[in-house]
Write an enzyme that holds these catalytic residues in place. Structure first.
Site, PDB file in Angstrom:
ATOM      1  N   GLU A 235       0.876  -1.182   0.000  1.00 40.52           N
ATOM      2  CA  GLU A 235       0.000   0.000   0.000  1.00 40.52           C
ATOM      3  C   GLU A 235       0.906   1.223   0.000  1.00 40.52           C
ATOM      4  O   GLU A 235       1.913   1.252   0.726  1.00 40.52           O
ATOM      5  CB  GLU A 235      -0.895   0.005   1.236  1.00 40.52           C
ATOM      6  CG  GLU A 235      -1.742   1.263   1.393  1.00 40.52           C
ATOM      7  CD  GLU A 235      -2.594   1.238   2.671  1.00 40.52           C
ATOM      8  OE1 GLU A 235      -3.056   0.139   3.056  1.00 40.52           O
ATOM      9  OE2 GLU A 235      -2.778   2.304   3.291  1.00 40.52           O
ATOM     10  N   GLU A 240      -2.092  11.186   3.736  1.00 41.68           N
ATOM     11  CA  GLU A 240      -3.170  10.996   4.701  1.00 41.68           C
ATOM     12  C   GLU A 240      -3.163  12.188   5.645  1.00 41.68           C
ATOM     13  O   GLU A 240      -2.096  12.670   6.044  1.00 41.68           O
ATOM     14  CB  GLU A 240      -2.992   9.705   5.495  1.00 41.68           C
ATOM     15  CG  GLU A 240      -3.152   8.440   4.680  1.00 41.68           C
ATOM     16  CD  GLU A 240      -3.006   7.195   5.530  1.00 41.68           C
ATOM     17  OE1 GLU A 240      -4.021   6.582   5.884  1.00 41.68           O
ATOM     18  OE2 GLU A 240      -1.845   6.844   5.826  1.00 41.68           O
TER      19      GLU A 240
END
Length: 360
Positions: A235, A240
């Site tokens: 990933e 974020e």
């Protein structure tokens, strides 16, 4: 009696007319209402501070790349010097005088806050792009699918709906909110429609309203994983953002980093960004490195260690094809963002453009 009624009617009419006039005259009319710069097919909208008379663009770094300019002025206003003369040679900061119809003048300063003096290297072939300049509110179905609810923390409240993920005024708008007592969050993904390797992925976005418990993200998941299952397949979190933080998080996950908890070399970084502005979040995904950037500045390079026991350690799943996810999730108790404060909702992330270029 009829005379009294007539007088009252005239008084009410006069009052209504006066209110209408006051409403019209009380509206604020700014000399410069919008300002945009363009690099080929990509449009960059300025954030205008009418009190400071500044128009700030947080994403463009190289003035020589600019191929067009557009702006909106109040009715009858003019601007000098002509902004067109700076196309292809735009400076970091440039002043313009806007003259209103009544002859009054206001000096605006247009600023490229992410400006760098050195020109970038020539980019490769464009593999995928979306500038969201479209009439439909639904993100292009040839490129995107809605994110739907799932068991993972980030997907718990995904609505799979155009109500929380829509296109408006040339922007993708992703929203997290509470509707009729239920949390709903928006996201789109390119799964089964577009995937990439040996590529530079860039997304220009800003957080227009934050909230405790909100969790905007721009990230990659494997379309054709080398190793099956998460985190084995890898990933890549290009960006974020949590709650009201003043930093973002950029991370790679794999069996090597997540299950074995080996973080040498470091697999994560927490850089700052231009708060309240558009920023360009990017990553280079290659066979040798995963290189993160914010506004063109490298923040972390995670290397392929070419381990002899790679099949066991699964340190490098990043040569696979990866697809892109854009979403604003909601956390809650026991999640990374923590408690959701309903009174601070909704939370929004706007995306101006997405671009993927080949590095081969």
């Amino acid at each position: 009696m009829k005379r009294i009624i007539m007088i009252l009617q005239l008084a009410v009419l006069a009052l209504l007319c006066g209110c209408a006039e006051n409403d019209e005259t009380s509206r604020e009319h700014y000399p410069m209402e919008a300002f945009k710069l363009q690099i080929n097919n990509y449009v960059y909208h300025a954030e205008i501070d009418q009190s400071a008379h500044t128009a700030t663009i947080g994403a463009i770094q190289y003035g020589g790349q600019i191929t067009g300019v557009d702006y909106k002025l109040a009715a009858g206003a003019t601007i000098a010097p002509d902004p067109q003369q700076f196309v292809g040679k735009w400076p970091k900061s440039q002043q313009f005088t806007v003259t209103a119809a009544d002859g009054s003048t206001t000096v605006y300063t247009v600023v490229l806050s992410a400006y760098l003096a050195q020109e970038p290297e020539i980019e490769g072939e464009i593999l995928f792009e979306d500038d969201f300049d479209q009439e439909s509110r639904i993100p292009d179905p040839e490129k995107w699918s809605f994110c739907t609810a799932g068991s993972s923390a980030w997907a718990k409240y995904m609505s799979g709906s155009n109500d929380q993920a829509y296109v408006e005024d040339g922007m993708l708008v992703l929203k997290a909110e509470k509707v009729n007592g239920q949390y709903k969050a928006g996201g789109i993904q390119s799964i089964n429609k577009a995937w990439f390797k040996n590529a530079r992925i860039e997304v220009n976005a800003r957080f227009t309203k934050t909230a405790q418990g909100s969790w905007p993200a721009i990230w990659l998941m494997p379309q054709h994983p080398i190793y099956q299952g998460w985190p084995n397949g890898g990933e890549v979190d290009i960006m974020e953002y949590l709650n009201h933080d003043e930093i973002i998080y950029q991370t790679v996950h794999s069996h090597y980093t997540y299950d074995l908890k080996i973080t040498d070399p470091s697999n994560t970084v927490s850089p700052t960004f231009n708060i309240g502005e558009f920023n360009t979040y990017g990553v280079d995904l290659t066979d040798e490195n995963v290189i993160f950037r914010v506004n063109g500045v490298e923040t972390l390079s995670y290397p392929n260690l070419h381990l002899e026991n790679e099949a066991e350690m699964k340190q490098w799943p990043f040569s696979a094809d990866f697809y892109l996810i854009l979403n604003v999730a909601l956390g809650g108790e026991g999640t990374w963002p923590g408690t959701i404060i309903d009174s601070e909702l909704p939370a929004y992330m706007e995306v101006d453009w997405v671009r993927v270029t080949s590095l081969e």
